[in-house]
Design a protein around this motif. Structure first.
Motif, mmCIF file in Angstrom:
data_model
loop_
_atom_site.group_PDB
_atom_site.id
_atom_site.type_symbol
_atom_site.label_atom_id
_atom_site.label_comp_id
_atom_site.label_asym_id
_atom_site.label_seq_id
_atom_site.Cartn_x
_atom_site.Cartn_y
_atom_site.Cartn_z
ATOM 1 N N ALA A 273 0.740 -1.338 0.095
ATOM 2 C CA ALA A 273 -0.429 0.012 -0.050
ATOM 3 C C ALA A 273 1.151 0.734 -0.346
ATOM 4 O O ALA A 273 2.268 1.129 0.767
ATOM 5 C CB ALA A 273 -1.086 0.243 1.484
ATOM 6 N N GLY A 274 0.169 2.235 -0.154
ATOM 7 C CA GLY A 274 1.167 3.529 -0.380
ATOM 8 C C GLY A 274 1.105 3.525 -1.584
ATOM 9 O O GLY A 274 1.365 3.489 -2.127
ATOM 10 N N GLY A 275 1.719 5.580 -1.906
ATOM 11 C CA GLY A 275 2.569 5.563 -2.891
ATOM 12 C C GLY A 275 2.829 4.655 -4.038
ATOM 13 O O GLY A 275 2.488 4.536 -5.322
ATOM 14 N N GLY A 294 4.596 -19.211 -2.869
ATOM 15 C CA GLY A 294 2.778 -19.332 -2.441
ATOM 16 C C GLY A 294 2.284 -18.275 -2.025
ATOM 17 O O GLY A 294 1.576 -18.317 -1.374
ATOM 18 N N TRP A 295 2.389 -17.336 -1.813
ATOM 19 C CA TRP A 295 2.014 -15.895 -1.240
ATOM 20 C C TRP A 295 0.297 -15.616 -2.019
ATOM 21 O O TRP A 295 0.620 -15.615 -3.010
ATOM 22 C CB TRP A 295 2.354 -14.860 -1.764
ATOM 23 C CG TRP A 295 3.729 -14.705 -0.548
ATOM 24 C CD1 TRP A 295 4.359 -15.874 1.054
ATOM 25 C CD2 TRP A 295 5.408 -13.139 -0.438
ATOM 26 N NE1 TRP A 295 5.362 -14.962 0.959
ATOM 27 C CE2 TRP A 295 5.873 -13.670 0.726
ATOM 28 C CE3 TRP A 295 4.979 -11.971 -1.280
ATOM 29 C CZ2 TRP A 295 7.315 -13.159 0.758
ATOM 30 C CZ3 TRP A 295 5.908 -11.166 -1.087
ATOM 31 C CH2 TRP A 295 6.699 -11.671 0.261
ATOM 32 N N LYS A 296 -0.665 -14.829 -1.206
ATOM 33 C CA LYS A 296 -1.738 -14.744 -1.832
ATOM 34 C C LYS A 296 -1.450 -13.209 -1.676
ATOM 35 O O LYS A 296 -1.222 -12.779 -0.673
ATOM 36 C CB LYS A 296 -3.202 -15.536 -1.314
ATOM 37 C CG LYS A 296 -4.119 -15.010 -1.336
ATOM 38 C CD LYS A 296 -5.257 -15.075 -0.530
ATOM 39 C CE LYS A 296 -6.733 -13.847 -1.427
ATOM 40 N NZ LYS A 296 -7.935 -14.613 -0.264
ATOM 41 N N ILE A 297 -1.490 -12.720 -2.785
ATOM 42 C CA ILE A 297 -0.949 -10.969 -2.559
ATOM 43 C C ILE A 297 -2.080 -9.953 -2.836
ATOM 44 O O ILE A 297 -3.091 -10.276 -3.381
ATOM 45 C CB ILE A 297 0.386 -10.167 -3.787
ATOM 46 C CG1 ILE A 297 -0.256 -11.214 -4.514
ATOM 47 C CG2 ILE A 297 1.632 -11.538 -2.932
ATOM 48 C CD1 ILE A 297 1.136 -10.854 -5.740
ATOM 49 N N HIS A 298 -2.257 -8.899 -2.124
ATOM 50 C CA HIS A 298 -3.403 -7.698 -2.283
ATOM 51 C C HIS A 298 -2.206 -6.450 -2.535
ATOM 52 O O HIS A 298 -0.918 -6.601 -2.285
ATOM 53 C CB HIS A 298 -4.257 -8.039 -1.354
ATOM 54 C CG HIS A 298 -4.494 -8.611 -0.589
ATOM 55 N ND1 HIS A 298 -5.848 -9.812 -1.187
ATOM 56 C CD2 HIS A 298 -3.910 -9.989 0.219
ATOM 57 C CE1 HIS A 298 -6.418 -10.161 -0.448
ATOM 58 N NE2 HIS A 298 -5.044 -10.492 0.389
ATOM 59 N N ILE A 299 -2.633 -6.023 -3.901
ATOM 60 C CA ILE A 299 -1.833 -5.003 -4.806
ATOM 61 C C ILE A 299 -3.396 -4.097 -4.968
ATOM 62 O O ILE A 299 -3.965 -4.262 -5.726
ATOM 63 C CB ILE A 299 -1.137 -5.524 -6.258
ATOM 64 C CG1 ILE A 299 -0.513 -6.390 -5.404
ATOM 65 C CG2 ILE A 299 -0.771 -3.639 -6.424
ATOM 66 C CD1 ILE A 299 0.563 -6.860 -7.010
ATOM 67 N N PRO A 300 -3.251 -3.080 -4.415
ATOM 68 C CA PRO A 300 -4.267 -2.144 -4.594
ATOM 69 C C PRO A 300 -4.351 -0.960 -6.439
ATOM 70 O O PRO A 300 -3.530 -1.490 -6.676
ATOM 71 C CB PRO A 300 -4.065 -0.830 -3.523
ATOM 72 C CG PRO A 300 -3.121 -1.228 -3.980
ATOM 73 C CD PRO A 300 -1.762 -2.393 -4.030
ATOM 74 N N LYS A 301 -5.971 -1.341 -6.260
ATOM 75 C CA LYS A 301 -5.939 -0.183 -7.732
ATOM 76 C C LYS A 301 -5.117 1.481 -7.727
ATOM 77 O O LYS A 301 -4.788 1.106 -7.060
ATOM 78 C CB LYS A 301 -7.449 -0.095 -7.900
ATOM 79 C CG LYS A 301 -8.242 -1.519 -8.217
ATOM 80 C CD LYS A 301 -9.540 -0.727 -8.756
ATOM 81 C CE LYS A 301 -9.903 0.223 -9.944
ATOM 82 N NZ LYS A 301 -11.553 0.839 -9.538
ATOM 83 N N PHE A 302 -4.813 1.779 -9.021
ATOM 84 C CA PHE A 302 -3.848 2.911 -8.808
ATOM 85 C C PHE A 302 -5.010 3.888 -8.076
ATOM 86 O O PHE A 302 -4.015 4.587 -7.716
ATOM 87 C CB PHE A 302 -3.976 2.762 -10.162
ATOM 88 C CG PHE A 302 -2.448 2.022 -10.737
ATOM 89 C CD1 PHE A 302 -1.066 2.076 -10.508
ATOM 90 C CD2 PHE A 302 -2.926 1.225 -11.778
ATOM 91 C CE1 PHE A 302 -0.070 1.553 -10.806
ATOM 92 C CE2 PHE A 302 -1.855 0.571 -12.759
ATOM 93 C CZ PHE A 302 -0.423 0.878 -12.136
ATOM 94 N N ALA A 303 -5.713 3.787 -8.381
ATOM 95 C CA ALA A 303 -6.785 4.678 -7.654
ATOM 96 C C ALA A 303 -6.511 4.762 -6.465
ATOM 97 O O ALA A 303 -6.361 5.930 -5.819
ATOM 98 C CB ALA A 303 -8.206 5.166 -8.098
ATOM 99 N N TYR A 304 -5.687 3.524 -5.585
ATOM 100 C CA TYR A 304 -6.140 3.329 -4.144
ATOM 101 C C TYR A 304 -4.951 3.621 -3.765
ATOM 102 O O TYR A 304 -4.613 3.873 -2.354
ATOM 103 C CB TYR A 304 -6.776 2.407 -3.312
ATOM 104 C CG TYR A 304 -7.976 2.447 -4.007
ATOM 105 C CD1 TYR A 304 -9.157 3.571 -4.327
ATOM 106 C CD2 TYR A 304 -8.381 0.963 -4.663
ATOM 107 C CE1 TYR A 304 -10.957 3.576 -4.770
ATOM 108 C CE2 TYR A 304 -10.220 1.083 -5.048
ATOM 109 C CZ TYR A 304 -10.756 2.569 -5.153
ATOM 110 O OH TYR A 304 -11.821 1.984 -5.410
ATOM 111 N N THR A 305 -3.425 4.043 -4.805
ATOM 112 C CA THR A 305 -2.623 3.960 -4.396
ATOM 113 C C THR A 305 -1.656 5.279 -3.387
ATOM 114 O O THR A 305 -1.455 5.240 -2.446
ATOM 115 C CB THR A 305 -1.126 3.574 -5.248
ATOM 116 O OG1 THR A 305 -1.387 4.762 -6.212
ATOM 117 C CG2 THR A 305 -1.381 2.099 -5.750
#
Length: 338
Positions: A273-275, A294-305
């Motif tokens: 998270a973060g810019g 084997g991570w389950k990853i979560h990458i934010p939409k660009f609008a939420y970075t």
């Protein structure tokens, strides 16, 4: 129905968003181009621009959401950390609107909001949110932290920078190369055409899960100084490779500690998270680590970075469910931990 109006004004982006029962209805962001000529954010100019922007931004957010003012359940606002003058604008506006509508106020920690951006739903059926506990790498111009997220309201910083943040390293190294401001996106763009293995820069040895980027900046500066003595056009001839090598070094520093923390804590659900989470190299590294570990990853939409009010509104939504409201006497704070 719980309808939260979120207001974000911690730095140089004025933003307002509306979330209803956890689902995003609007997220309006107005950036301030005035700072580009100065190579960084000028606090006085930022606060003035917020004063000009906040009323039309809130109006647009409500209009896009199709929500009337009398439908608002509560107003969530960024109390800090951030630039005090900028925060004062958002805080004061929230107080005034809260009084006018007779609805409660909810103070939001800006850093906590970045983490909770992962819980914004695009539709009522959206089920892509992280499961607790998970690790979140929070990286921006002012923060580089590894956060153990145990619940919406229980977060622990297990590692953080002891000097400069990763985003600051991007911006300052870009400035040394004469690439402009903000430097991070420019470095990211040029790095896509460069060789990340071309140059090697210093990686700090810091205990535990903490970070340091001041040594990298010094190493980068001295390297350029020495090369420019031999070839005054060195930067122009090699800027793609320089950016790619710099970016790889910063990402390696960030992810090496994150991998160690995930192994030590036996956690396989990891978010960013973060810019700086908008950086394509960091996103690619997360994809690679997902396959490798084997991570389950979560990458934010660009609008939420970058700084946005949607993350403030979703944090306000969960605090509303817990009845965590604040009084009109609250004042913003420039510095605070998560």
């Amino acid at each position: 129905m719980i309808t939260i109006l979120g207001i974000e004004s911690s730095c140089d982006d004025t933003s307002a968003a509306v979330i209803r029962d956890g689902v995003i209805l609007s997220n309006v962001i107005t950036t301030q181009a005035v700072h580009e000529r100065y190579g960084g954010v000028v606090p006085e100019l930022a606060s003035r621009a917020h004063q000009q922007n906040i009323i039309p931004v809130v109006h647009d957010a409500l209009k896009q959401a199709g929500v009337a003012k009398n439908e608002i359940s509560a107003i969530a606002f960024t109390r800090g950390p951030g630039l005090l003058g900028s925060l004062l604008v958002g805080t004061s506006f929230a107080k005034g609107l809260s009084s006018a509508l007779n609805v409660p106020m909810i103070e939001v920690n800006h850093l906590q909001a970045h983490v909770l951006a992962h819980f914004i739903k695009e539709t009522p059926e959206d089920r892509n949110q992280p499961n607790f506990p998970f690790l979140c790498l929070l990286v921006s111009g002012g923060n580089s932290q590894i956060v153990l997220v145990k619940s919406y309201n229980d977060m622990e910083i297990i590692g953080q920078t002891i000097d400069d943040a990763a985003g600051e390293a991007f911006d300052k190294c870009a400035k040394v190369m004469g690439l402009g401001y903000p430097g991070g996106p420019i470095v990211d763009k040029l790095a896509k055409s460069g060789n990340p293995e071309r140059f090697t820069f210093s990686k700090p040895h810091v205990a535990g899960y903490n970070y340091s980027f001041s040594g990298l900046k010094t190493s980068f500066l001295y390297f350029l100084r020495d090369e420019l003595k031999n070839d005054p056009d060195f930067i122009e001839k090699n800027k793609e490779d320089l950016c790619a090598s710099l970016q790889k070094t910063i990402i390696d520093i960030l992810t090496d500690k994150l991998v160690r923390a995930a192994k030590d804590l036996n956690i396989d659900e990891v978010a960013v998270a973060g810019g700086v989470s908008a950086n394509s190299g960091l996103r690619g590294a997360f994809e690679e680590h997902s396959r490798r570990y084997g991570w389950k990853i979560h990458i934010p939409k660009f609008a939420y970075t970058t700084d946005n009010a949607a993350m403030v509104a979703i944090t306000g939504y969960y605090k509303y469910l817990d009845g965590e409201f604040c009084g009109k006497e609250v004042a913003p704070y420039a510095r605070v931990s998560i």
